[in-house]
Design a protein around this motif. Structure first.
Motif, short mmCIF file in Angstrom:
data_model
loop_
_atom_site.label_atom_id
_atom_site.label_comp_id
_atom_site.label_asym_id
_atom_site.label_seq_id
_atom_site.Cartn_x
_atom_site.Cartn_y
_atom_site.Cartn_z
N PRO A 85 40.53 36.89 29.98
CA PRO A 85 41.73 36.28 29.39
C PRO A 85 42.20 35.11 30.27
CG PRO A 85 42.31 38.33 30.49
CD PRO A 85 40.82 38.18 30.61
N GLY A 92 49.75 35.32 27.57
CA GLY A 92 48.51 35.38 28.33
C GLY A 92 48.62 36.15 29.62
N ILE A 97 48.11 39.97 25.88
CA ILE A 97 46.69 39.96 25.57
C ILE A 97 45.98 41.13 26.24
CG2 ILE A 97 45.95 38.47 27.49
CD1 ILE A 97 44.67 38.27 23.87
N TYR A 108 38.17 43.92 30.73
CA TYR A 108 38.59 42.54 30.96
C TYR A 108 38.86 42.27 32.44
CZ TYR A 108 43.31 44.63 30.83
OH TYR A 108 44.42 45.40 31.06
#
Length: 346
Positions: A85, A92, A97, A108
């Protein structure tokens, strides 16, 4: 500082993966995110990974390798091995996210929901750090009715500053903003109202902080696949002298701003900065990476200005610059971040 372990981690190439790089977003840092994400995508490809580029438009729409629509984005995310991300600011770095990726079960890079949300909120960050005994700049936060009233009557905010013992100059900034967008340096009460109104355009909370006189020094923190935390060499900012402070123009549009890395600091100060950066990282529950920004007064303890859970990440940005001073390439740093994310999930 021990960088040999970072170098060793960088040399361990991960197997070929499908990497989804998410960039853009609805925040004022949309263009900065596109630059960060573009650099990371190219680096991941140079490492041999298959890369999917997911761009979130300013309106919140998704485009996946040129194909518009959320369905294509969802399919790509579910098929990837790890997502990056590469986004800054609202939507963000605020946990939004990250929560979306966790709902999808997608691995992530970077901090989780709680650490991201707290770290983007400057008021919350300062509250957490203060409870851990970490020095932060004195300030007040305006929200709700107090913010509305202060935007029209500067005397109200001026009285609060006086009661808090905060002298001018002060900085007025969005509590959850980045890249210095919406930030104003104010030297007298008459300048508070327009500065507050500008910051309020970007955030429902506005922070007014005392100006800290001293050196501006940043440190890069990275988590390795084994869970250990390392800190890169300090970087000192010499902002464009034609600008009132290290604002967006000085950061992105000026050739007169200089970044000195390694910064000339004595061993005692270097160790204080390093240990404080690690303490900040751990206190906020961060993962993967962060950039910790300090003010260092001539005769006092380092003061934490802010922490970025996903700092600017173009090849020219401060975070990669600091690691470059140790001999690591941009792709090396990306490799470590991907490997750490995979190890964290395992």
């Amino acid at each position: 500082m021990t960088t040999s372990s970072v170098t060793a981690a960088a040399q361990q190439r991960t197997p070929r993966m499908t990497v989804a790089v998410i960039m853009g977003g609805v925040s004022s840092e949309h263009d900065v995110s596109l630059a960060s994400g573009g650099g990371i995508a190219e680096a991941a490809e140079s490492l041999g990974h298959q890369v999917i580029r997911l761009v979130i438009g300013r309106d919140g729409s998704w485009t996946t390798n040129g194909t518009p629509g959320l369905d294509a984005a969802l399919a790509a995310l579910r098929a990837c091995d790890v997502a990056v991300p590469a986004m800054h600011g609202e939507g963000g770095e605020d946990g939004t996210i990250q929560g979306f990726l966790e709902l999808l079960g997608v691995n992530y890079v970077g901090s989780g929901v709680a650490a991201s949300a707290i770290s983007l909120d400057k008021h919350a960050t300062k509250a957490v750090l203060a409870t851990h005994g970490i020095p932060v700049a004195p300030g007040i936060t305006l929200r709700g009715e107090a913010l509305v009233n202060a935007g029209t009557d500067p005397d109200l905010a001026g009285v609060q500053l006086k009661e808090a013992g905060i002298p001018y100059p002060v900085f007025v900034k969005p509590a959850s903003g980045g890249s210095s967008f919406g930030v104003t340096r104010v030297t007298e009460t008459a300048g508070l109202a327009p500065a507050i109104a500008l910051a309020a355009e970007l955030d429902e909370q506005v922070l007014i902080e005392q100006e800290m006189i001293g050196r501006e020094i940043d440190l890069s923190v990275i988590e390795l696949p084994d869970g250990s935390i390392e800190v890169g060499p300090a970087l000192e900012i010499h902002s464009d002298p034609s600008q009132p402070f290290f604002n967006a123009e000085a950061k992105y549009g000026s050739a007169a701003t200089e970044f000195v890395v390694p910064a000339p600091v004595d061993p005692e100060l270097a160790e204080r900065l390093r240990s404080t950066a690690v303490n900040v990282f751990k206190s906020l529950g961060c993962k993967g990476l962060a950039r910790v920004d300090f003010f260092v007064p001539a005769d006092g303890e380092p003061v934490v200005n802010e922490l970025n859970t996903f700092p600017g990440f173009t090849p020219a940005s401060q975070y990669p610059r600091m690691w470059a001073a140790t001999g690591l390439t941009y792709a090396d740093v990306v490799n470590v971040l991907l490997a750490t994310a995979v190890a964290e999930r395992a």
